[in-house]
Design a protein around this motif. Structure first.
Motif, short mmCIF file in Angstrom:
data_model
loop_
_atom_site.label_atom_id
_atom_site.label_comp_id
_atom_site.label_asym_id
_atom_site.label_seq_id
_atom_site.Cartn_x
_atom_site.Cartn_y
_atom_site.Cartn_z
N LEU A 183 30.80 40.03 40.29
CA LEU A 183 30.63 39.49 41.64
C LEU A 183 30.50 37.98 41.49
O LEU A 183 29.65 37.51 40.72
N ALA A 184 31.32 37.22 42.20
CA ALA A 184 31.28 35.77 42.03
C ALA A 184 31.71 35.05 43.31
O ALA A 184 32.61 35.51 44.02
N ASP A 185 31.05 33.94 43.58
CA ASP A 185 31.49 32.99 44.61
C ASP A 185 32.07 31.80 43.86
O ASP A 185 31.40 31.21 43.00
N VAL A 186 33.31 31.46 44.20
CA VAL A 186 34.03 30.45 43.41
C VAL A 186 34.73 29.46 44.32
O VAL A 186 34.95 29.71 45.51
N ARG A 187 35.08 28.35 43.71
CA ARG A 187 36.06 27.43 44.31
C ARG A 187 37.35 27.62 43.55
O ARG A 187 37.36 27.58 42.31
N MET A 188 38.44 27.86 44.28
CA MET A 188 39.72 28.03 43.60
C MET A 188 40.86 27.81 44.58
O MET A 188 40.70 27.95 45.80
N PRO A 213 32.79 30.90 54.10
CA PRO A 213 32.66 29.72 54.95
C PRO A 213 32.43 28.46 54.13
O PRO A 213 31.98 28.52 52.98
N GLY A 214 32.75 27.34 54.75
CA GLY A 214 32.61 26.06 54.06
C GLY A 214 33.98 25.49 53.79
O GLY A 214 34.88 25.57 54.62
N ALA A 215 34.17 24.94 52.61
CA ALA A 215 35.45 24.35 52.24
C ALA A 215 36.53 25.42 52.12
O ALA A 215 36.25 26.59 51.88
N ASP A 216 37.79 25.00 52.28
CA ASP A 216 38.90 25.94 52.25
C ASP A 216 39.16 26.55 50.88
O ASP A 216 39.98 27.45 50.75
N ASP A 217 38.47 26.05 49.86
CA ASP A 217 38.69 26.60 48.51
C ASP A 217 37.56 27.52 48.06
O ASP A 217 37.47 27.87 46.88
N ARG A 218 36.71 27.95 48.98
CA ARG A 218 35.59 28.84 48.63
C ARG A 218 35.96 30.29 48.88
O ARG A 218 36.40 30.66 49.98
N TYR A 219 35.74 31.12 47.85
CA TYR A 219 36.11 32.53 47.94
C TYR A 219 35.06 33.40 47.26
O TYR A 219 34.38 32.97 46.33
N ARG A 220 34.97 34.64 47.75
CA ARG A 220 34.20 35.69 47.09
C ARG A 220 35.17 36.57 46.32
O ARG A 220 36.22 36.96 46.81
N LEU A 221 34.82 36.89 45.07
CA LEU A 221 35.62 37.77 44.24
C LEU A 221 34.75 38.91 43.74
O LEU A 221 33.64 38.68 43.24
N VAL A 222 35.24 40.14 43.89
CA VAL A 222 34.60 41.33 43.33
C VAL A 222 35.65 42.04 42.49
O VAL A 222 36.77 42.26 42.96
N ALA A 223 35.32 42.37 41.26
CA ALA A 223 36.31 43.00 40.38
C ALA A 223 35.65 43.97 39.42
O ALA A 223 34.54 43.73 38.93
N THR A 224 36.34 45.07 39.15
CA THR A 224 35.88 45.99 38.10
C THR A 224 36.46 45.53 36.77
O THR A 224 37.62 45.14 36.67
N VAL A 225 35.62 45.56 35.75
CA VAL A 225 36.06 45.25 34.38
C VAL A 225 35.42 46.26 33.44
O VAL A 225 34.38 46.85 33.75
N ALA A 226 36.05 46.44 32.29
CA ALA A 226 35.52 47.43 31.34
C ALA A 226 34.10 47.08 30.93
O ALA A 226 33.21 47.93 30.88
#
Length: 384
Positions: A183-188, A213-226
């Protein structure tokens, strides 16, 4: 804040569910004590999706418009496999005043709910942790790290590892997924429109990307990994988007604002009530984050329960509380089954199975009734 010796309702856990229950009680003029073991501000962004049904419920508490000012309105959900769009689910046709998903980090949602609670005359007692709960025919004695409180009723909104649930002897049936979740909040830089939440399927696992919300490069990422590291960094997130994002579209992660690793379970409490002790939120149900429905279901639980308790404390028959489990537990079991199916379909590894899944999904979601049904289910409007 010192703890009172007695109260009508004690709520353990001041997350979104606990706060929503407290607001419902405060608006009804019911005396309550809301406890949380965390110091104020010790929360994180965690859940960030608020669906239509929850926005309807929160509007009744007077907070939806405030949340809209802080969030990003997202009208579309897509499912993709590489460059292929398997499903595009628009929320615009939903029969609601809120035909969209609202993206708001959980810490902001909690701040808005806390502000509303204080306006209604309530507050949170911190940091107090519940250590023992003992109920009888006339009430519940709750032992905490700061003293003992006698309550007529107790709401356990204290999360997946609920002390209240354990002390009440309520089972929590289910299992856990083998993979870790990042689980991560990132700029990308991200090639897709900020008006969509996208779920990406791949042999490596499922990935969800949503605008914040906020800058246009802010995103939430959720991913399954081993197996994930405790605090995933830029290289970890970059590897995920490189391997699972839209093919031919380079995404560059420039900053990790916050990240975490966690295990996900799919469990539902065997009962929602043990005498004068009742459960709400993650104490009652946990499941895959696919679809972003955990916090939503918990808030809806809490408002229903808070209003029922207000009526019972005011003189309605205690048996009225039995309707809580009858109405809300089926919602949770449905959400758990739905998100489990989504997660397992998303993480198919054999190529023939993936090709069959993709073909069926494209055909099915080419039909307007199928798209409408999925939008309705994600929005939780059937829980009205």
């Amino acid at each position: 804040m010192n703890l009172p010796a007695r109260t009508d309702v004690l709520i353990s856990g001041a997350g979104p569910a606990g706060l929503a229950a407290a607001i419902a009680l405060a608006e009804a003029g019911i005396d309550f004590v809301l406890l949380d073991r965390q110091a104020e501000g010790a929360n994180t962004s965690r859940a960030c999706v608020i669906h239509a049904r929850t926005l309807e419920v929160l509007a009744e508490l007077g907070v939806t418009e405030r949340l809209k000012e802080l969030g990003v309105v997202v009208p579309t959900f897509t499912v993709r496999d590489g460059a292929t769009v398997l499903a595009r689910v628009p929320f615009g046709g939903l029969p609601t005043a809120y035909p969209y998903t609202l993206m708001v980090p959980q810490d902001r949602t909690e701040a808005v709910l806390l502000q509303r609670l204080r306006e209604a005359g309530g507050d949170v007692h911190r940091p107090y942790e519940v250590t023992a709960v003992a109920g009888d025919d006339t009430g519940v004695t709750v032992t905490t790290t700061g003293g003992t409180v006698r309550a007529k009723y107790v709401i356990g909104a204290d999360g997946m590892h609920s002390t209240v649930r354990d002390q009440a002897g309520i089972g929590f049936t289910g299992a856990s997924y083998g993979e870790s979740f990042v689980l991560a909040d990132v700029r990308m830089s991200w090639p897709l429109d900020r008006e969509e939440v996208s779920l990406h399927l791949s042999p490596e696992g499922v990935t969800v990307v949503a605008p914040l919300p906020g800058a246009d490069d802010r995103y939430r990422l959720v991913a399954t990994v081993a197996s994930a590291v405790e605090k995933p960094g830029i290289e970890d997130i970059q590897s995920i988007v490189d391997n699972r994002g839209p093919e031919g579209a380079r995404s560059r992660v420039t900053e990790v604002l916050w990240s975490s690793r966690f295990r996900v379970h799919h469990r539902v409490a065997d009962r929602y009530r043990a005498g004068r002790i009742l459960l709400a939120g993650d104490a009652a149900h946990v499941h895959s984050p696919a679809g972003g429905q955990g916090m939503n279901t918990g808030i809806q639980d809490a408002v229903v329960l808070g209003r029922l308790l207000a009526r019972v404390v005011a003189g309605s028959p205690d048996t009225l509380l039995d309707t809580y489990e009858q109405t809300r537990r089926p919602v949770a079991t449905g959400v758990v089954a739905f998100t489990d199916r989504m997660t397992r379909l998303a993480t198919l590894r054999p190529r023939p199975a993936r090709l069959l899944r993709n073909t069926v999904m494209k055909l099915a979601f080419g039909l307007p009734p199928v798209r409408s049904k999925m939008a309705y289910q994600l929005a939780e409007l059937a829980a009205r």
